[in-house]
Design a protein around this motif. Structure first.
Motif, short mmCIF file in Angstrom:
data_model
loop_
_atom_site.label_atom_id
_atom_site.label_comp_id
_atom_site.label_asym_id
_atom_site.label_seq_id
_atom_site.Cartn_x
_atom_site.Cartn_y
_atom_site.Cartn_z
N ALA A 156 4.10 4.13 5.38
CA ALA A 156 3.60 2.77 5.59
C ALA A 156 2.28 2.80 6.36
CB ALA A 156 4.64 1.95 6.35
N LYS A 157 2.19 3.65 7.38
CA LYS A 157 0.95 3.77 8.16
C LYS A 157 -0.20 4.22 7.26
CE LYS A 157 1.38 6.02 12.09
NZ LYS A 157 1.90 7.06 13.01
N GLU A 158 0.10 5.15 6.37
CA GLU A 158 -0.93 5.64 5.45
C GLU A 158 -1.44 4.52 4.55
OE1 GLU A 158 -1.04 8.76 1.71
OE2 GLU A 158 0.28 9.20 3.40
N LEU A 159 -0.53 3.70 4.03
CA LEU A 159 -0.93 2.58 3.17
C LEU A 159 -1.72 1.53 3.95
CD1 LEU A 159 2.32 2.13 1.05
CD2 LEU A 159 0.08 2.84 0.20
N LEU A 160 -1.30 1.26 5.17
CA LEU A 160 -2.01 0.28 6.01
C LEU A 160 -3.44 0.73 6.31
CD1 LEU A 160 0.90 -0.58 8.47
CD2 LEU A 160 -0.22 -2.22 6.95
N ARG A 161 -3.62 2.04 6.45
CA ARG A 161 -4.96 2.57 6.76
C ARG A 161 -5.86 2.61 5.53
NH1 ARG A 161 -1.97 6.64 9.51
NH2 ARG A 161 -2.43 8.06 7.78
N THR A 162 -5.28 2.90 4.37
CA THR A 162 -6.11 3.23 3.20
C THR A 162 -6.26 2.09 2.19
OG1 THR A 162 -4.17 4.16 2.08
CG2 THR A 162 -5.54 5.67 3.38
N ASP A 163 -5.35 1.12 2.23
CA ASP A 163 -5.43 0.04 1.23
C ASP A 163 -5.38 -1.31 1.94
OD1 ASP A 163 -5.26 -1.70 -0.88
OD2 ASP A 163 -3.81 -0.51 -2.01
N LYS A 164 -6.55 -1.93 2.09
CA LYS A 164 -6.64 -3.19 2.85
C LYS A 164 -6.18 -4.39 2.04
CE LYS A 164 -8.65 -0.96 6.23
NZ LYS A 164 -8.61 0.38 5.67
N THR A 165 -6.02 -4.22 0.72
CA THR A 165 -5.70 -5.37 -0.13
C THR A 165 -4.19 -5.59 -0.28
OG1 THR A 165 -5.74 -3.99 -2.13
CG2 THR A 165 -7.81 -5.03 -1.45
N VAL A 166 -3.41 -4.54 -0.12
CA VAL A 166 -1.98 -4.66 -0.35
C VAL A 166 -1.33 -5.45 0.79
CG1 VAL A 166 -1.42 -2.48 0.79
CG2 VAL A 166 0.12 -3.39 -0.93
N LYS A 167 -0.43 -6.36 0.44
CA LYS A 167 0.26 -7.17 1.44
C LYS A 167 1.30 -6.33 2.17
CE LYS A 167 -0.14 -11.48 -1.24
NZ LYS A 167 0.63 -12.54 -1.92
N ILE A 168 1.60 -6.75 3.39
CA ILE A 168 2.59 -6.02 4.19
C ILE A 168 3.97 -6.09 3.53
CG2 ILE A 168 3.84 -6.02 6.39
CD1 ILE A 168 1.16 -6.69 7.73
N SER A 169 4.28 -7.23 2.90
CA SER A 169 5.56 -7.34 2.20
C SER A 169 5.65 -6.33 1.06
CB SER A 169 5.75 -8.76 1.66
OG SER A 169 4.71 -9.09 0.75
N GLU A 170 4.50 -6.07 0.40
CA GLU A 170 4.48 -5.09 -0.69
C GLU A 170 4.62 -3.67 -0.15
OE1 GLU A 170 0.80 -6.01 -2.57
OE2 GLU A 170 1.59 -7.74 -3.66
N ILE A 171 3.98 -3.41 0.99
CA ILE A 171 4.12 -2.09 1.62
C ILE A 171 5.58 -1.84 1.98
CG2 ILE A 171 3.57 -0.75 3.70
CD1 ILE A 171 0.77 -1.95 3.59
N CYS A 172 6.22 -2.87 2.52
CA CYS A 172 7.64 -2.79 2.86
C CYS A 172 8.45 -2.31 1.65
CB CYS A 172 8.12 -4.15 3.35
SG CYS A 172 9.91 -4.31 3.54
N ASP A 173 8.22 -2.93 0.50
CA ASP A 173 8.94 -2.55 -0.72
C ASP A 173 8.57 -1.14 -1.17
OD1 ASP A 173 10.17 -5.01 -0.85
OD2 ASP A 173 8.65 -5.89 -2.16
N GLN A 174 7.28 -0.80 -1.07
CA GLN A 174 6.80 0.48 -1.59
C GLN A 174 7.34 1.68 -0.81
OE1 GLN A 174 2.52 0.63 -2.18
NE2 GLN A 174 2.49 -1.46 -2.98
N VAL A 175 7.67 1.47 0.46
CA VAL A 175 8.15 2.61 1.26
C VAL A 175 9.67 2.62 1.41
CG1 VAL A 175 5.97 2.80 2.50
CG2 VAL A 175 7.83 1.43 3.48
#
Length: 415
Positions: free
Chosen positions: A365-384
Protein backbone atom coordinates in the motif's frame (compact mmCIF):
# COMPACT_ATOMS: atom_id res chain seq x y z
CA UNK A 1 -6.16 -7.82 39.03
CA UNK A 2 -7.29 -4.78 37.04
CA UNK A 3 -10.94 -3.79 36.60
CA UNK A 4 -10.76 -4.86 32.98
CA UNK A 5 -9.35 -8.28 33.94
CA UNK A 6 -12.14 -8.66 36.49
CA UNK A 7 -14.66 -7.90 33.78
CA UNK A 8 -13.18 -10.69 31.67
CA UNK A 9 -13.61 -13.30 34.40
CA UNK A 10 -16.28 -15.84 33.63
CA UNK A 11 -16.49 -14.90 29.97
CA UNK A 12 -13.62 -16.97 28.56
CA UNK A 13 -13.26 -20.74 28.75
CA UNK A 14 -11.79 -23.33 26.43
CA UNK A 15 -14.33 -22.42 23.76
CA UNK A 16 -14.33 -18.73 24.50
CA UNK A 17 -12.92 -15.66 22.84
CA UNK A 18 -13.56 -11.97 22.80
CA UNK A 19 -16.88 -11.25 21.14
CA UNK A 20 -16.75 -9.34 17.86
CA UNK A 21 -18.96 -6.28 17.60
CA UNK A 22 -19.65 -3.84 14.76
CA UNK A 23 -21.06 -0.29 14.84
CA UNK A 24 -23.44 0.87 12.09
CA UNK A 25 -24.38 4.57 11.99
CA UNK A 26 -24.32 7.25 9.30
CA UNK A 27 -22.80 9.86 11.63
CA UNK A 28 -19.02 9.68 11.98
CA UNK A 29 -18.93 11.38 15.38
CA UNK A 30 -21.47 8.92 16.78
CA UNK A 31 -19.40 5.98 15.53
CA UNK A 32 -16.27 7.50 17.01
CA UNK A 33 -17.99 8.09 20.37
CA UNK A 34 -19.35 4.53 20.51
CA UNK A 35 -15.93 3.10 19.68
CA UNK A 36 -14.39 5.04 22.54
CA UNK A 37 -17.07 3.80 24.94
CA UNK A 38 -16.46 0.19 23.90
CA UNK A 39 -12.70 0.52 24.33
CA UNK A 40 -13.15 1.79 27.88
CA UNK A 41 -15.61 -0.91 28.98
CA UNK A 42 -14.49 -3.90 31.03
CA UNK A 43 -16.19 -6.35 28.69
CA UNK A 44 -14.70 -9.04 26.40
CA UNK A 45 -15.47 -7.15 23.19
CA UNK A 46 -13.44 -6.46 20.08
CA UNK A 47 -14.76 -3.91 17.58
CA UNK A 48 -14.19 -5.25 14.06
CA UNK A 49 -15.25 -2.05 12.32
CA UNK A 50 -17.70 0.82 12.01
CA UNK A 51 -19.93 1.33 8.98
CA UNK A 52 -21.94 4.25 7.62
CA UNK A 53 -25.07 2.25 6.76
CA UNK A 54 -26.51 -1.25 6.65
CA UNK A 55 -25.56 -1.76 3.01
CA UNK A 56 -21.87 -1.14 3.68
CA UNK A 57 -21.99 -3.48 6.67
CA UNK A 58 -23.73 -6.35 4.85
CA UNK A 59 -21.13 -6.10 2.07
CA UNK A 60 -18.41 -6.49 4.70
CA UNK A 61 -20.18 -9.54 6.14
CA UNK A 62 -20.48 -11.15 2.72
CA UNK A 63 -16.78 -10.44 2.15
CA UNK A 64 -15.87 -12.42 5.26
CA UNK A 65 -16.19 -10.12 8.29
CA UNK A 66 -17.67 -12.01 11.24
CA UNK A 67 -19.49 -10.63 14.28
CA UNK A 68 -21.58 -11.77 17.21
CA UNK A 69 -22.98 -8.34 18.13
CA UNK A 70 -24.13 -5.26 16.19
CA UNK A 71 -24.91 -1.75 17.40
CA UNK A 72 -27.05 -0.06 14.78
CA UNK A 73 -28.90 3.22 14.34
CA UNK A 74 -32.53 3.17 13.23
CA UNK A 75 -32.45 5.80 10.46
CA UNK A 76 -29.70 5.57 7.83
CA UNK A 77 -29.45 5.99 4.04
CA UNK A 78 -29.45 3.03 1.63
CA UNK A 79 -30.26 0.38 4.27
CA UNK A 80 -31.73 1.47 7.59
CA UNK A 81 -31.61 -0.37 10.89
CA UNK A 82 -34.86 -2.26 10.35
CA UNK A 83 -33.80 -3.53 6.92
CA UNK A 84 -30.43 -4.52 8.38
CA UNK A 85 -32.11 -6.39 11.25
CA UNK A 86 -34.35 -8.20 8.78
CA UNK A 87 -31.31 -9.13 6.65
CA UNK A 88 -29.41 -10.41 9.68
CA UNK A 89 -32.38 -12.46 10.84
CA UNK A 90 -32.36 -14.26 7.49
CA UNK A 91 -28.61 -14.46 6.76
CA UNK A 92 -26.93 -14.37 10.21
CA UNK A 93 -29.61 -15.46 12.70
CA UNK A 94 -27.18 -15.89 15.60
CA UNK A 95 -26.06 -12.24 15.61
CA UNK A 96 -27.43 -10.09 18.44
CA UNK A 97 -28.67 -6.70 17.19
CA UNK A 98 -28.85 -3.76 19.60
CA UNK A 99 -30.87 -0.87 18.22
CA UNK A 100 -30.53 2.77 19.23
CA UNK A 101 -33.20 5.27 18.25
CA UNK A 102 -34.97 8.47 19.24
CA UNK A 103 -38.40 8.76 20.86
CA UNK A 104 -39.93 9.73 17.50
CA UNK A 105 -38.72 6.49 15.87
CA UNK A 106 -40.89 4.15 17.93
CA UNK A 107 -42.50 2.52 14.88
CA UNK A 108 -39.07 1.61 13.50
CA UNK A 109 -38.06 0.26 16.87
CA UNK A 110 -41.18 -1.90 17.13
CA UNK A 111 -40.54 -3.25 13.63
CA UNK A 112 -36.93 -4.10 14.52
CA UNK A 113 -37.99 -5.94 17.68
CA UNK A 114 -40.48 -7.90 15.58
CA UNK A 115 -37.51 -9.12 13.54
CA UNK A 116 -35.66 -10.33 16.63
CA UNK A 117 -33.54 -7.31 17.50
CA UNK A 118 -32.00 -8.21 20.87
CA UNK A 119 -32.61 -4.90 22.66
CA UNK A 120 -32.71 -1.14 22.18
CA UNK A 121 -31.25 2.03 23.69
CA UNK A 122 -32.77 5.49 23.41
CA UNK A 123 -30.68 8.36 22.05
CA UNK A 124 -28.49 9.97 23.12
CA UNK A 125 -26.70 6.74 24.04
CA UNK A 126 -25.87 6.66 27.73
CA UNK A 127 -22.68 4.80 28.72
CA UNK A 128 -24.29 2.98 31.67
CA UNK A 129 -27.29 1.86 29.64
CA UNK A 130 -25.04 0.65 26.83
CA UNK A 131 -22.86 -1.26 29.29
CA UNK A 132 -25.89 -2.95 30.88
CA UNK A 133 -27.37 -4.00 27.53
CA UNK A 134 -24.04 -5.31 26.23
CA UNK A 135 -23.41 -7.25 29.42
CA UNK A 136 -26.85 -8.84 29.09
CA UNK A 137 -26.16 -9.75 25.44
CA UNK A 138 -22.81 -11.31 26.35
CA UNK A 139 -24.49 -13.36 29.08
CA UNK A 140 -26.97 -14.71 26.50
CA UNK A 141 -24.15 -15.53 24.06
CA UNK A 142 -22.27 -17.33 26.83
CA UNK A 143 -25.35 -19.35 27.75
CA UNK A 144 -25.90 -20.28 24.11
CA UNK A 145 -22.28 -21.38 23.90
CA UNK A 146 -22.57 -23.46 27.07
CA UNK A 147 -25.72 -25.08 25.73
CA UNK A 148 -24.06 -25.81 22.39
CA UNK A 149 -21.11 -27.32 24.22
CA UNK A 150 -23.47 -29.42 26.35
CA UNK A 151 -25.40 -30.53 23.26
CA UNK A 152 -22.18 -31.58 21.53
CA UNK A 153 -21.07 -33.56 24.59
CA UNK A 154 -24.39 -35.38 24.72
CA UNK A 155 -24.42 -35.94 20.97
CA UNK A 156 -20.89 -37.39 20.90
CA UNK A 157 -21.57 -39.61 23.90
CA UNK A 158 -24.65 -41.05 22.20
CA UNK A 159 -23.14 -41.30 18.70
CA UNK A 160 -19.45 -42.01 19.29
CA UNK A 161 -19.36 -45.21 17.21
CA UNK A 162 -21.31 -43.62 14.34
CA UNK A 163 -19.04 -40.55 14.27
CA UNK A 164 -15.93 -42.75 14.33
CA UNK A 165 -17.38 -44.93 11.57
CA UNK A 166 -18.17 -41.94 9.36
CA UNK A 167 -14.77 -40.38 10.04
CA UNK A 168 -12.98 -43.53 8.82
CA UNK A 169 -15.25 -44.02 5.80
CA UNK A 170 -17.16 -46.99 7.18
CA UNK A 171 -20.62 -45.44 6.98
CA UNK A 172 -22.12 -42.81 4.63
CA UNK A 173 -22.95 -39.23 5.57
CA UNK A 174 -26.33 -38.50 7.08
CA UNK A 175 -27.69 -35.23 8.48
CA UNK A 176 -28.26 -36.93 11.85
CA UNK A 177 -24.45 -36.96 12.26
CA UNK A 178 -24.17 -33.16 12.12
CA UNK A 179 -22.18 -31.85 15.13
CA UNK A 180 -23.06 -28.18 14.58
CA UNK A 181 -20.79 -25.39 13.39
CA UNK A 182 -18.12 -25.09 16.07
CA UNK A 183 -14.57 -25.15 14.66
CA UNK A 184 -12.81 -28.45 15.30
CA UNK A 185 -9.48 -30.12 14.73
CA UNK A 186 -8.27 -33.74 14.95
CA UNK A 187 -5.13 -34.72 16.85
CA UNK A 188 -4.36 -38.34 15.97
CA UNK A 189 -1.89 -40.54 17.88
CA UNK A 190 -1.04 -44.05 16.60
CA UNK A 191 1.40 -46.79 17.55
CA UNK A 192 2.03 -50.47 16.84
CA UNK A 193 -0.45 -52.79 18.53
CA UNK A 194 0.76 -54.28 21.85
CA UNK A 195 3.53 -51.65 22.18
CA UNK A 196 1.89 -50.04 25.21
CA UNK A 197 0.55 -51.64 28.37
CA UNK A 198 -3.07 -51.01 29.29
CA UNK A 199 -1.88 -48.67 32.05
CA UNK A 200 0.33 -46.65 29.68
CA UNK A 201 -2.46 -46.50 27.11
CA UNK A 202 -4.89 -45.14 29.70
CA UNK A 203 -2.25 -42.64 30.81
CA UNK A 204 -1.77 -41.44 27.23
CA UNK A 205 -5.51 -41.00 26.75
CA UNK A 206 -5.88 -39.08 30.02
CA UNK A 207 -2.83 -36.85 29.51
CA UNK A 208 -3.71 -36.10 25.89
CA UNK A 209 -7.26 -35.18 26.77
CA UNK A 210 -6.22 -32.97 29.71
CA UNK A 211 -3.56 -31.14 27.69
CA UNK A 212 -5.87 -30.44 24.76
CA UNK A 213 -8.72 -29.48 27.11
CA UNK A 214 -6.67 -26.36 27.92
CA UNK A 215 -7.88 -24.91 24.61
CA UNK A 216 -11.30 -26.47 24.09
CA UNK A 217 -13.77 -29.26 24.65
CA UNK A 218 -12.24 -32.66 23.76
CA UNK A 219 -13.84 -35.95 22.77
CA UNK A 220 -11.66 -39.07 22.40
CA UNK A 221 -12.36 -41.66 19.70
CA UNK A 222 -10.49 -44.97 19.80
CA UNK A 223 -8.83 -46.00 16.54
CA UNK A 224 -7.70 -49.57 15.78
CA UNK A 225 -6.78 -50.60 12.25
CA UNK A 226 -3.94 -52.01 10.17
CA UNK A 227 -2.01 -53.41 13.12
CA UNK A 228 -2.11 -50.03 14.85
CA UNK A 229 -3.70 -48.78 18.04
CA UNK A 230 -4.51 -45.14 18.56
CA UNK A 231 -6.65 -42.28 19.75
CA UNK A 232 -8.24 -39.50 17.76
CA UNK A 233 -8.71 -36.41 19.92
CA UNK A 234 -11.57 -34.33 18.50
CA UNK A 235 -10.92 -30.79 19.77
CA UNK A 236 -13.58 -28.06 19.54
CA UNK A 237 -12.63 -24.42 19.93
CA UNK A 238 -13.21 -20.82 18.88
CA UNK A 239 -12.60 -19.33 15.45
CA UNK A 240 -9.59 -17.18 16.22
CA UNK A 241 -5.84 -16.98 15.66
CA UNK A 242 -5.37 -17.15 19.44
CA UNK A 243 -7.12 -20.53 19.52
CA UNK A 244 -4.93 -21.83 16.69
CA UNK A 245 -1.79 -20.77 18.55
CA UNK A 246 -3.06 -22.29 21.80
CA UNK A 247 -3.86 -25.51 19.98
CA UNK A 248 -0.34 -25.69 18.52
CA UNK A 249 1.15 -25.26 21.99
CA UNK A 250 -1.09 -28.00 23.41
CA UNK A 251 -0.16 -30.36 20.54
CA UNK A 252 3.55 -29.87 21.32
CA UNK A 253 2.82 -30.86 24.93
CA UNK A 254 1.01 -33.98 23.70
CA UNK A 255 4.05 -34.81 21.55
CA UNK A 256 6.25 -34.56 24.64
CA UNK A 257 3.87 -36.78 26.59
CA UNK A 258 3.91 -39.42 23.83
CA UNK A 259 7.71 -39.30 23.64
CA UNK A 260 7.91 -39.91 27.38
CA UNK A 261 5.75 -43.03 27.20
CA UNK A 262 7.64 -44.77 24.40
CA UNK A 263 11.19 -46.08 24.74
CA UNK A 264 13.71 -44.26 22.55
CA UNK A 265 14.25 -47.38 20.44
CA UNK A 266 10.54 -47.60 19.60
CA UNK A 267 9.81 -45.41 16.58
CA UNK A 268 6.27 -46.68 15.98
CA UNK A 269 4.48 -43.78 17.70
CA UNK A 270 3.27 -41.09 15.29
CA UNK A 271 1.17 -37.94 15.65
CA UNK A 272 -0.85 -36.26 12.92
CA UNK A 273 -2.81 -33.02 13.20
CA UNK A 274 -5.56 -31.98 10.78
CA UNK A 275 -6.54 -28.55 9.61
CA UNK A 276 -9.43 -26.71 11.25
CA UNK A 277 -12.95 -27.32 9.97
CA UNK A 278 -16.51 -26.35 10.87
CA UNK A 279 -18.53 -28.78 8.73
CA UNK A 280 -19.05 -32.30 10.09
CA UNK A 281 -19.07 -33.57 6.50
CA UNK A 282 -15.34 -32.74 6.32
CA UNK A 283 -14.52 -35.18 9.15
CA UNK A 284 -13.18 -37.92 6.80
CA UNK A 285 -10.97 -35.31 5.09
CA UNK A 286 -9.64 -34.21 8.49
CA UNK A 287 -8.89 -37.85 9.35
CA UNK A 288 -7.03 -38.35 6.05
CA UNK A 289 -5.01 -35.21 6.76
CA UNK A 290 -3.82 -36.69 10.06
CA UNK A 291 -2.67 -39.87 8.30
CA UNK A 292 -0.80 -37.90 5.64
CA UNK A 293 0.77 -35.75 8.35
CA UNK A 294 2.02 -38.87 10.12
CA UNK A 295 3.78 -40.09 6.99
CA UNK A 296 5.57 -36.77 6.67
CA UNK A 297 6.53 -36.53 10.32
CA UNK A 298 7.72 -40.11 10.89
CA UNK A 299 11.09 -38.40 10.69
CA UNK A 300 11.55 -34.70 11.38
CA UNK A 301 11.74 -32.61 8.23
CA UNK A 302 15.42 -32.02 7.39
CA UNK A 303 16.48 -28.37 7.30
CA UNK A 304 16.72 -28.40 3.51
CA UNK A 305 13.07 -29.53 3.30
CA UNK A 306 12.03 -26.85 5.78
CA UNK A 307 13.79 -24.21 3.69
CA UNK A 308 12.19 -25.46 0.49
CA UNK A 309 8.75 -25.55 2.11
CA UNK A 310 9.04 -22.03 3.52
CA UNK A 311 10.40 -20.66 0.24
CA UNK A 312 7.43 -22.12 -1.62
CA UNK A 313 4.95 -20.70 0.89
CA UNK A 314 6.51 -17.22 0.96
CA UNK A 315 6.56 -17.12 -2.83
CA UNK A 316 2.87 -18.03 -2.91
CA UNK A 317 2.02 -15.31 -0.36
CA UNK A 318 3.91 -12.65 -2.33
CA UNK A 319 2.07 -13.62 -5.50
CA UNK A 320 -1.39 -13.85 -3.90
CA UNK A 321 -1.41 -11.34 -1.02
CA UNK A 322 -4.31 -9.52 -2.72
CA UNK A 323 -6.53 -12.58 -2.21
CA UNK A 324 -8.18 -13.88 0.96
CA UNK A 325 -5.40 -16.05 2.42
CA UNK A 326 -5.14 -18.32 5.43
CA UNK A 327 -2.22 -20.52 6.40
CA UNK A 328 -4.58 -23.48 6.57
CA UNK A 329 -5.59 -22.99 2.92
CA UNK A 330 -1.93 -22.80 1.91
CA UNK A 331 -1.07 -25.92 3.91
CA UNK A 332 -3.88 -27.80 2.14
CA UNK A 333 -2.80 -26.49 -1.28
CA UNK A 334 0.73 -27.88 -0.89
CA UNK A 335 -0.29 -30.86 1.27
CA UNK A 336 1.71 -29.67 4.29
CA UNK A 337 0.77 -30.38 7.89
CA UNK A 338 -0.83 -27.16 9.18
CA UNK A 339 0.54 -27.30 12.73
CA UNK A 340 4.07 -28.03 11.51
CA UNK A 341 3.95 -25.33 8.81
CA UNK A 342 2.69 -22.75 11.30
CA UNK A 343 5.50 -23.62 13.71
CA UNK A 344 8.21 -23.40 11.02
CA UNK A 345 6.76 -20.19 9.58
CA UNK A 346 6.85 -18.39 12.92
CA UNK A 347 10.26 -19.82 13.78
CA UNK A 348 11.90 -18.81 10.49
CA UNK A 349 10.20 -15.44 9.84
CA UNK A 350 10.03 -14.38 13.48
CA UNK A 351 6.34 -13.51 13.20
CA UNK A 352 2.98 -15.33 12.98
CA UNK A 353 1.47 -15.72 9.51
CA UNK A 354 -1.30 -13.12 9.90
CA UNK A 355 1.16 -10.43 11.07
CA UNK A 356 3.51 -11.24 8.19
CA UNK A 357 0.68 -10.99 5.65
CA UNK A 358 -0.59 -7.70 7.13
CA UNK A 359 2.91 -6.17 7.08
CA UNK A 360 3.36 -7.21 3.45
CA UNK A 361 0.03 -5.65 2.47
CA UNK A 362 0.91 -2.39 4.24
CA UNK A 363 4.27 -2.23 2.40
CA UNK A 364 2.49 -2.74 -0.93
CA UNK A 365 0.00 0.00 0.00
CA UNK A 366 2.85 2.40 0.84
CA UNK A 367 4.42 1.67 -2.53
CA UNK A 368 1.16 2.47 -4.36
CA UNK A 369 0.63 5.66 -2.34
CA UNK A 370 4.13 6.85 -3.28
CA UNK A 371 4.09 5.91 -6.96
CA UNK A 372 0.51 6.40 -8.18
CA UNK A 373 -1.11 9.71 -7.23
CA UNK A 374 -4.29 9.05 -9.23
CA UNK A 375 -5.48 5.85 -7.58
CA UNK A 376 -8.03 6.31 -4.80
CA UNK A 377 -7.28 5.05 -1.31
CA UNK A 378 -10.37 2.82 -1.47
CA UNK A 379 -8.91 1.22 -4.61
CA UNK A 380 -5.53 0.74 -2.94
CA UNK A 381 -7.33 -0.96 -0.07
CA UNK A 382 -8.85 -3.46 -2.52
CA UNK A 383 -5.63 -3.92 -4.49
CA UNK A 384 -3.59 -4.96 -1.45
CA UNK A 385 -6.14 -7.39 -0.04
CA UNK A 386 -8.04 -5.49 2.67
CA UNK A 387 -11.79 -6.06 2.61
CA UNK A 388 -12.76 -2.94 4.56
CA UNK A 389 -11.37 0.58 4.06
CA UNK A 390 -11.96 1.66 7.67
CA UNK A 391 -10.03 -1.34 8.92
CA UNK A 392 -7.26 -0.72 6.36
CA UNK A 393 -6.89 2.91 7.48
CA UNK A 394 -6.70 1.94 11.15
CA UNK A 395 -4.09 -0.77 10.57
CA UNK A 396 -2.09 1.55 8.29
CA UNK A 397 -2.06 4.31 10.93
CA UNK A 398 -1.15 1.85 13.68
CA UNK A 399 1.74 0.47 11.59
CA UNK A 400 3.05 3.60 9.86
CA UNK A 401 2.07 6.26 12.40
CA UNK A 402 -0.19 8.24 10.06
CA UNK A 403 -3.23 7.75 7.84
CA UNK A 404 -2.83 6.66 4.19
CA UNK A 405 -3.83 10.17 3.04
CA UNK A 406 -1.27 11.83 5.31
CA UNK A 407 1.40 9.42 4.10
CA UNK A 408 0.63 10.33 0.49
CA UNK A 409 0.68 14.08 1.22
CA UNK A 410 3.95 13.82 3.17
CA UNK A 411 5.56 11.90 0.35
CA UNK A 412 4.38 14.43 -2.23
CA UNK A 413 5.93 17.24 -0.18
CA UNK A 414 9.20 15.33 0.06
CA UNK A 415 9.05 14.78 3.83
Amino acid sequence: MTEKEKGMEGYEDGLGARYRIAIVDDEYLVRKSLRKMLEEMDLPLSCVGDYSDGGEFTQALEAGVKVELVLTDAVMPHMDGVALTRWLQEKRPGVKVIFFSGHSEYDLLREALKHNAFDYILKPVDRKNLYAVLKKAIAVLEEEKRQEKKDIRQFLTANELLIAGYMKGGIPWHESLDMGNLPYCLVHVRWDTDTLSVQAKNQLQEEGKNLLAQVGFVSVLEDKSGGKDGFVFLVFGAESEAWREGLESAVRQVEASVAGLFPEADKSAMIGVSGIFTETEKLPLAYEQTLRAMKKEETVYPESSQSQMLSQVLSYIRQNYRETLTLQDISEKYNYNYAYLSRVFKQETGTPFIQYLTALRIEKAKELLRTDKTVKISEICDQVGFLDQNYFSRIFKKTVGMTPQSYRVNHESGE
